[in-house]
Design a protein around this motif. Structure first.
Motif, PDB file in Angstrom:
ATOM      1  N   ARG A   1       0.831  -1.205   0.000  1.00 30.52           N
ATOM      2  CA  ARG A   1       0.000   0.000   0.000  1.00 30.52           C
ATOM      3  C   ARG A   1       0.869   1.260   0.000  1.00 30.52           C
ATOM      4  NH1 ARG A   1      -3.057  -1.503   3.812  1.00 30.52           N
ATOM      5  NH2 ARG A   1      -1.926  -0.559   5.558  1.00 30.52           N
ATOM      6  N   THR A   2       1.866   1.288   0.860  1.00 31.50           N
ATOM      7  CA  THR A   2       2.752   2.460   0.938  1.00 31.50           C
ATOM      8  C   THR A   2       3.633   2.571  -0.299  1.00 31.50           C
ATOM      9  OG1 THR A   2       2.785   2.306   3.347  1.00 31.50           O
ATOM     10  CG2 THR A   2       4.537   3.579   2.312  1.00 31.50           C
ATOM     11  N   LEU A   3       4.106   1.431  -0.792  1.00 33.96           N
ATOM     12  CA  LEU A   3       4.959   1.448  -1.981  1.00 33.96           C
ATOM     13  C   LEU A   3       4.197   1.981  -3.191  1.00 33.96           C
ATOM     14  CD1 LEU A   3       7.910   0.580  -2.648  1.00 33.96           C
ATOM     15  CD2 LEU A   3       6.938  -1.530  -3.584  1.00 33.96           C
ATOM     16  N   TYR A   4       2.987   1.502  -3.416  1.00 38.17           N
ATOM     17  CA  TYR A   4       2.184   1.968  -4.541  1.00 38.17           C
ATOM     18  C   TYR A   4       1.871   3.463  -4.412  1.00 38.17           C
ATOM     19  CZ  TYR A   4       1.263  -3.012  -5.472  1.00 38.17           C
ATOM     20  OH  TYR A   4       1.380  -4.346  -5.742  1.00 38.17           O
ATOM     21  N   MET A   5       1.576   3.897  -3.205  1.00 39.16           N
ATOM     22  CA  MET A   5       1.248   5.310  -2.998  1.00 39.16           C
ATOM     23  C   MET A   5       2.446   6.193  -3.344  1.00 39.16           C
ATOM     24  SD  MET A   5       0.041   7.220   0.503  1.00 39.16           S
ATOM     25  CE  MET A   5       1.647   6.901   1.278  1.00 39.16           C
ATOM     26  N   ASN A   6       3.638   5.810  -2.901  1.00 40.02           N
ATOM     27  CA  ASN A   6       4.817   6.633  -3.149  1.00 40.02           C
ATOM     28  C   ASN A   6       5.317   6.549  -4.585  1.00 40.02           C
ATOM     29  OD1 ASN A   6       5.864   7.973  -0.544  1.00 40.02           O
ATOM     30  ND2 ASN A   6       5.352   5.914   0.135  1.00 40.02           N
ATOM     31  N   PHE A   7       4.924   5.496  -5.299  1.00 41.67           N
ATOM     32  CA  PHE A   7       5.243   5.415  -6.726  1.00 41.67           C
ATOM     33  C   PHE A   7       4.141   6.049  -7.570  1.00 41.67           C
ATOM     34  CE2 PHE A   7       8.681   2.629  -5.691  1.00 41.67           C
ATOM     35  CZ  PHE A   7       9.495   2.578  -6.816  1.00 41.67           C
ATOM     36  N   GLY A   8       3.086   6.516  -6.909  1.00 45.45           N
ATOM     37  CA  GLY A   8       2.004   7.176  -7.626  1.00 45.45           C
ATOM     38  C   GLY A   8       1.154   6.244  -8.450  1.00 45.45           C
ATOM     39  N   ILE A   9       0.995   4.982  -8.036  1.00 42.90           N
ATOM     40  CA  ILE A   9       0.238   4.006  -8.829  1.00 42.90           C
ATOM     41  C   ILE A   9      -0.846   3.330  -7.978  1.00 42.90           C
ATOM     42  CG2 ILE A   9       2.093   3.583 -10.476  1.00 42.90           C
ATOM     43  CD1 ILE A   9       2.844   1.091  -8.890  1.00 42.90           C
ATOM     44  N   THR A  10      -1.348   4.050  -6.993  1.00 39.67           N
ATOM     45  CA  THR A  10      -2.368   3.480  -6.096  1.00 39.67           C
ATOM     46  C   THR A  10      -3.582   2.963  -6.846  1.00 39.67           C
ATOM     47  OG1 THR A  10      -1.672   4.963  -4.302  1.00 39.67           O
ATOM     48  CG2 THR A  10      -3.854   3.977  -4.128  1.00 39.67           C
ATOM     49  N   ASP A  11      -3.995   3.666  -7.895  1.00 42.77           N
ATOM     50  CA  ASP A  11      -5.197   3.291  -8.643  1.00 42.77           C
ATOM     51  C   ASP A  11      -4.872   2.717 -10.021  1.00 42.77           C
ATOM     52  OD1 ASP A  11      -6.893   4.286  -6.573  1.00 42.77           O
ATOM     53  OD2 ASP A  11      -6.507   6.325  -7.294  1.00 42.77           O
ATOM     54  N   ASP A  12      -3.683   2.171 -10.168  1.00 42.63           N
ATOM     55  CA  ASP A  12      -3.256   1.644 -11.472  1.00 42.63           C
ATOM     56  C   ASP A  12      -2.787   0.197 -11.313  1.00 42.63           C
ATOM     57  OD1 ASP A  12      -2.162   1.055 -13.929  1.00 42.63           O
ATOM     58  OD2 ASP A  12      -1.126   2.977 -14.148  1.00 42.63           O
ATOM     59  N   PRO A  13      -3.712  -0.774 -11.384  1.00 44.70           N
ATOM     60  CA  PRO A  13      -3.337  -2.178 -11.171  1.00 44.70           C
ATOM     61  C   PRO A  13      -2.324  -2.704 -12.188  1.00 44.70           C
ATOM     62  CG  PRO A  13      -5.585  -1.997 -12.010  1.00 44.70           C
ATOM     63  CD  PRO A  13      -5.155  -0.619 -11.639  1.00 44.70           C
ATOM     64  N   ILE A  14      -2.343  -2.172 -13.398  1.00 45.17           N
ATOM     65  CA  ILE A  14      -1.385  -2.625 -14.408  1.00 45.17           C
ATOM     66  C   ILE A  14       0.030  -2.206 -14.013  1.00 45.17           C
ATOM     67  CG2 ILE A  14      -0.650  -2.396 -16.808  1.00 45.17           C
ATOM     68  CD1 ILE A  14      -3.553  -2.106 -17.598  1.00 45.17           C
ATOM     69  N   ALA A  15       0.185  -0.938 -13.607  1.00 44.63           N
ATOM     70  CA  ALA A  15       1.492  -0.459 -13.163  1.00 44.63           C
ATOM     71  C   ALA A  15       1.945  -1.185 -11.903  1.00 44.63           C
ATOM     72  CB  ALA A  15       1.440   1.045 -12.919  1.00 44.63           C
ATOM     73  N   GLN A  16       0.986  -1.505 -11.044  1.00 38.91           N
ATOM     74  CA  GLN A  16       1.323  -2.253  -9.836  1.00 38.91           C
ATOM     75  C   GLN A  16       1.886  -3.629 -10.194  1.00 38.91           C
ATOM     76  OE1 GLN A  16      -2.238  -2.393  -7.474  1.00 38.91           O
ATOM     77  NE2 GLN A  16      -2.338  -0.161  -7.209  1.00 38.91           N
ATOM     78  N   GLY A  17       1.258  -4.270 -11.166  1.00 44.85           N
ATOM     79  CA  GLY A  17       1.746  -5.581 -11.605  1.00 44.85           C
ATOM     80  C   GLY A  17       3.139  -5.508 -12.172  1.00 44.85           C
ATOM     81  N   VAL A  18       3.433  -4.430 -12.922  1.00 46.97           N
ATOM     82  CA  VAL A  18       4.778  -4.253 -13.481  1.00 46.97           C
ATOM     83  C   VAL A  18       5.790  -4.057 -12.359  1.00 46.97           C
ATOM     84  CG1 VAL A  18       6.236  -2.738 -14.874  1.00 46.97           C
ATOM     85  CG2 VAL A  18       3.923  -3.312 -15.663  1.00 46.97           C
ATOM     86  N   LEU A  19       5.454  -3.198 -11.384  1.00 48.42           N
ATOM     87  CA  LEU A  19       6.367  -2.964 -10.268  1.00 48.42           C
ATOM     88  C   LEU A  19       6.610  -4.248  -9.469  1.00 48.42           C
ATOM     89  CD1 LEU A  19       8.027  -1.080  -8.468  1.00 48.42           C
ATOM     90  CD2 LEU A  19       5.917  -0.494  -7.246  1.00 48.42           C
ATOM     91  N   ASN A  20       5.588  -5.055  -9.299  1.00 43.74           N
ATOM     92  CA  ASN A  20       5.729  -6.299  -8.545  1.00 43.74           C
ATOM     93  C   ASN A  20       6.768  -7.235  -9.150  1.00 43.74           C
ATOM     94  OD1 ASN A  20       3.713  -5.342  -6.919  1.00 43.74           O
ATOM     95  ND2 ASN A  20       2.125  -6.727  -7.681  1.00 43.74           N
TER      96      ASN A  20
END
Length: 327
Positions: free
Chosen positions: A84-103
């Motif tokens: 949750r904190t990682l996505y927020m600081n990368f600015g991708i809280t509402d972007d599941p595709i970007a979250q998947g890439v970061l993962n």
């Protein structure tokens, strides 16, 4: 050729180099700023994960002995806070595709527990539709296990509490090393310095080996999905490892994110000790039962420890001031 002509020629020849250097310097500056931002995001995510470890944990389920470092961990709450904190600081809280890439760039997260550790890493499996998927999951808790040449086995903790199997008598015993040293024939329990050395090296080796294994498995998975970057367990200094195993905490790795002409690789450590209440020490002073906070420093023999001053007082202990002793 006139001097002015030579000057013009010189400028024309050198100008491309000046421009290229300027562009390169600007690229490096931006990459450095981005790297610092990634560092801050990872540190914040690990810190929030560590702070979430004790949330909604029933401490009454613990064994009935006191240890300053003993704490059950809520690994699900911790991993949720981490992402949750990682996505927020990368600015991708509402972007599941970007979250998947970061993962894809997070090969492993480890929870350092009191008597063992957990690793959160991706595993390849076949779903109900017969398709191959990758999904992160928690692997079984790994103890800090050690065996000596005599057949004795010990399971260490983050302090000197130990569960030991004595090969000669074929019996199990558990307690603090100082309590067990006269009760068993296990040599390691009789030598406090060697015990501490072996305890620390065993814990570090167990965590290192499991992380290296999980990261190597991760390499095999992602190579079949078009990621050519090779993930590796980074070199971590002895001091960092000592800090890691001093208390319950979280360790996370982020590797391979493209960053200009290089790749972003880093790890972060977060401990939860700051959240724990002070431990109350019950001791004997000149035959009298006294208690004080663990932030004080007294030479009196420790009898037992308590979670609160009220509990110590109920057992007949009297308060001892910490004035001039750092408390």
């Amino acid at each position: 050729m006139k001097m002015i002509n030579w000057a013009v020629v010189g400028v024309l020849v050198l100008l491309p180099f000046f421009v290229a250097n300027r562009i390169d310097a600007e690229t490096q500056r931006r990459a450095m700023i981005t790297e610092l931002r990634y560092d801050a995001a990872l540190d914040a995510a690990v810190d929030d994960a560590a702070q979430s470890l004790p949330i909604n944990v029933n401490q009454a389920e613990e064994a009935q002995y006191e240890s300053i470092k003993r704490m059950r961990v809520n690994k699900e709450e911790a991993i949720a806070a981490f992402y949750r904190t990682l996505y927020m600081n990368f600015g991708i809280t509402d972007d599941p595709i970007a979250q998947g890439v970061l993962n894809r760039y997070i090969p492993a997260v480890a929870i350092i527990g009191y008597d063992g550790f957990y690793v959160y890493a991706e595993e390849e499996f076949t779903n109900a539709s017969g398709e191959t998927e990758m999904r992160p999951l928690w692997w079984a808790k790994k103890p800090y296990a050690y065996a000596d040449a005599l057949g004795n086995s010990l399971s260490f903790t983050l302090d000197d509490y130990v569960v030991a199997y004595e090969a000669v008598s074929r019996t199990w015993r558990e307690g603090f090393r100082s309590e067990l040293r006269q009760q068993t024939t296990i040599p390691l329990l009789r030598d406090p310095e060697l015990f501490e050395q072996v305890r620390r090296s065993t814990i570090v080796s167990a965590i290192q080996n499991e992380l290296a294994y999980r990261i190597n498995r991760y390499n095999r998975y992602v190579s079949r999905h078009g990621i050519s970057y090779t993930f590796t367990l980074p070199t971590i200094s002895a001091e960092e490892w000592n800090n890691t195993i001093n208390d319950v905490g979280v360790m996370a790795f982020v590797q391979g994110i493209p960053l200009g002409s290089k790749r972003y690789n880093n790890y972060a450590l977060g401990g939860s000790r700051v959240l724990k209440k002070p431990v109350i020490i019950g001791a004997m002073k000149d035959g009298m039962k006294v208690y004080y906070r663990d932030t004080c420093s007294y030479p009196y023999p420790v009898e037992e420890t308590f979670a609160s001053e009220k509990a110590a007082a109920a057992k007949g202990y009297r308060p001892l001031s910490c004035v001039n002793r750092g408390g």
